[in-house]
Motif scaffolding. Structure first.
Motif, PDB file in Angstrom:
ATOM      1  N   GLU A   1      -2.373  15.285   2.306  1.00  0.00           N
ATOM      2  CA  GLU A   1      -3.423  14.653   1.586  1.00  0.00           C
ATOM      3  C   GLU A   1      -3.343  14.748   0.119  1.00  0.00           C
ATOM      4  OE1 GLU A   1      -5.416  12.545   3.392  1.00  0.00           O
ATOM      5  OE2 GLU A   1      -4.885  13.118   5.225  1.00  0.00           O
TER       6      GLU A   1
ATOM      7  N   HIS B   1      -6.829   8.671  -3.880  1.00  0.00           N
ATOM      8  CA  HIS B   1      -6.433   9.536  -2.620  1.00  0.00           C
ATOM      9  C   HIS B   1      -5.297   8.980  -1.773  1.00  0.00           C
ATOM     10  CE1 HIS B   1      -7.606  10.916   1.827  1.00  0.00           C
ATOM     11  NE2 HIS B   1      -6.699  11.675   1.305  1.00  0.00           N
TER      12      HIS B   1
ATOM     13  N   HIS C   1       1.204   6.777   0.861  1.00  0.00           N
ATOM     14  CA  HIS C   1       0.359   5.627   1.539  1.00  0.00           C
ATOM     15  C   HIS C   1      -0.816   5.492   0.831  1.00  0.00           C
ATOM     16  CE1 HIS C   1       3.395   4.591   4.587  1.00  0.00           C
ATOM     17  NE2 HIS C   1       3.661   5.921   4.320  1.00  0.00           N
ATOM     18  N   LEU C   2      -1.389   4.555   0.275  1.00  0.00           N
ATOM     19  CA  LEU C   2      -2.862   4.420  -0.442  1.00  0.00           C
ATOM     20  C   LEU C   2      -3.723   4.424   1.026  1.00  0.00           C
ATOM     21  CD1 LEU C   2      -2.039   1.400  -2.833  1.00  0.00           C
ATOM     22  CD2 LEU C   2      -1.748   4.090  -3.081  1.00  0.00           C
ATOM     23  N   THR C   3      -4.841   5.200   0.494  1.00  0.00           N
ATOM     24  CA  THR C   3      -6.014   5.276   1.642  1.00  0.00           C
ATOM     25  C   THR C   3      -7.068   4.308   0.920  1.00  0.00           C
ATOM     26  OG1 THR C   3      -7.258   6.896   0.338  1.00  0.00           O
ATOM     27  CG2 THR C   3      -5.263   7.547   1.869  1.00  0.00           C
ATOM     28  N   ASN C   4      -8.132   4.488   1.753  1.00  0.00           N
ATOM     29  CA  ASN C   4      -9.358   3.446   1.348  1.00  0.00           C
ATOM     30  C   ASN C   4     -10.256   4.040   0.530  1.00  0.00           C
ATOM     31  OD1 ASN C   4      -9.086   1.630   3.592  1.00  0.00           O
ATOM     32  ND2 ASN C   4     -10.445   2.729   4.829  1.00  0.00           N
ATOM     33  N   GLN C   5      -9.800   5.268  -0.013  1.00  0.00           N
ATOM     34  CA  GLN C   5     -10.405   5.853  -1.163  1.00  0.00           C
ATOM     35  C   GLN C   5      -9.471   5.838  -2.428  1.00  0.00           C
ATOM     36  OE1 GLN C   5     -11.104  10.253  -0.763  1.00  0.00           O
ATOM     37  NE2 GLN C   5     -13.041  10.168  -1.974  1.00  0.00           N
ATOM     38  N   SER C   6      -9.836   5.426  -3.511  1.00  0.00           N
ATOM     39  CA  SER C   6      -9.163   5.250  -4.748  1.00  0.00           C
ATOM     40  C   SER C   6      -8.754   6.621  -5.309  1.00  0.00           C
ATOM     41  CB  SER C   6      -9.707   4.473  -5.777  1.00  0.00           C
ATOM     42  OG  SER C   6      -8.823   4.201  -6.893  1.00  0.00           O
TER      43      SER C   6
ATOM     44  N   TYR D   1      -1.775   9.792   1.068  1.00  0.00           N
ATOM     45  CA  TYR D   1      -1.419  10.351   2.429  1.00  0.00           C
ATOM     46  C   TYR D   1       0.019  10.217   2.545  1.00  0.00           C
ATOM     47  CZ  TYR D   1      -0.730  11.011   7.355  1.00  0.00           C
ATOM     48  OH  TYR D   1      -0.067  11.191   8.606  1.00  0.00           O
TER      49      TYR D   1
ATOM     50  N   ASN E   1       0.713  -1.351   0.070  1.00  0.00           N
ATOM     51  CA  ASN E   1       0.116  -0.111   0.193  1.00  0.00           C
ATOM     52  C   ASN E   1       0.874   1.094   0.093  1.00  0.00           C
ATOM     53  OD1 ASN E   1      -2.490  -1.424   0.146  1.00  0.00           O
ATOM     54  ND2 ASN E   1      -2.113  -2.048   2.236  1.00  0.00           N
TER      55      ASN E   1
END
Length: 201
Positions: free
Chosen positions: A122, A109, A102-107, A111, A80
């Motif tokens: 962000e 997006h 770092h990948l987030t739960n929102q494609s 961090y 991730n």
């Protein structure tokens, strides 16, 4: 070392100011990542060709040295995480900087945390066609002060972009409450051929 640190601060995807310039965006108008975003198509080489920000110190620094910056976006061996490495033109040489997204739960997006200034950053991919351009909206929040900065950046697969892409970029800038008149368009000063050690953030 202090000179290199200052350069990194000025040219990374975050811009941190010691005073508040503008109000934070309300939650309901936070950037919306591009629908059906495909990360793998975004990887590869990009050139930063235009930028605008709510931070006047950052904008002044960009005006002082408005050189196009080359970036490589690639997968990491860490889960991730996507890495970005940038080559920054500097008098007499080049500097290399890197950041881990770092990948987030929102494609679309991402961090990362900027340790030197204790800032949460962000990054949103708001528009791209993958093979020509990508527009990023970047929001940084310095802790514990809560000072916020907004940036809108235009990356291109080449060192120039079409008028249609510039029109899209200017429209996006306006949605973030900034004027297209203050956008800094970068100059093509060639690619760096001398690289110093990378500095991660």
């Amino acid at each position: 070392m202090q000179t290199l640190a200052s350069l990194v601060v000025l040219l990374l995807l975050a811009c941190l100011c010691g005073v508040h310039h503008g109000s934070p965006l309300p939650q309901e108008v936070l950037p919306r990542p591009q629908e059906n975003f495909e990360l793998e198509k975004l990887l590869g080489r990009w050139y930063e060709v235009a930028v605008v920000a709510t931070c006047p110190y950052y904008m002044q620094a960009q005006k002082d040295n408005p050189a196009i910056v080359k970036f490589e976006l690639y997968n990491s061996t860490e889960d991730n995480v996507v890495k970005m490495r940038g080559t920054v033109p500097s008098p007499g040489s080049c500097k290399q900087i890197s950041v881990d997204f770092h990948l987030t739960n929102q494609s679309g997006h991402f961090y990362h945390h900027f340790d030197e200034f204790n800032a949460d950053v962000e990054t949103y991919v708001v528009q791209t066609n993958y093979n020509e351009y990508v527009i990023w909206v970047i929001l940084s929040t310095e802790q514990p002060s809560g000072i916020k900065t907004t940036l809108v950046k235009l990356y291109s697969r080449a060192m120039n972009v079409s008028e249609s892409v510039l029109t899209k970029y200017k429209a996006l800038v306006r949605t973030q409450g900034m004027s297209e008149d203050v956008i800094i368009f970068k100059d093509n000063k060639g690619e760096c051929d001398q690289i110093n050690a990378a500095r991660p953030v």
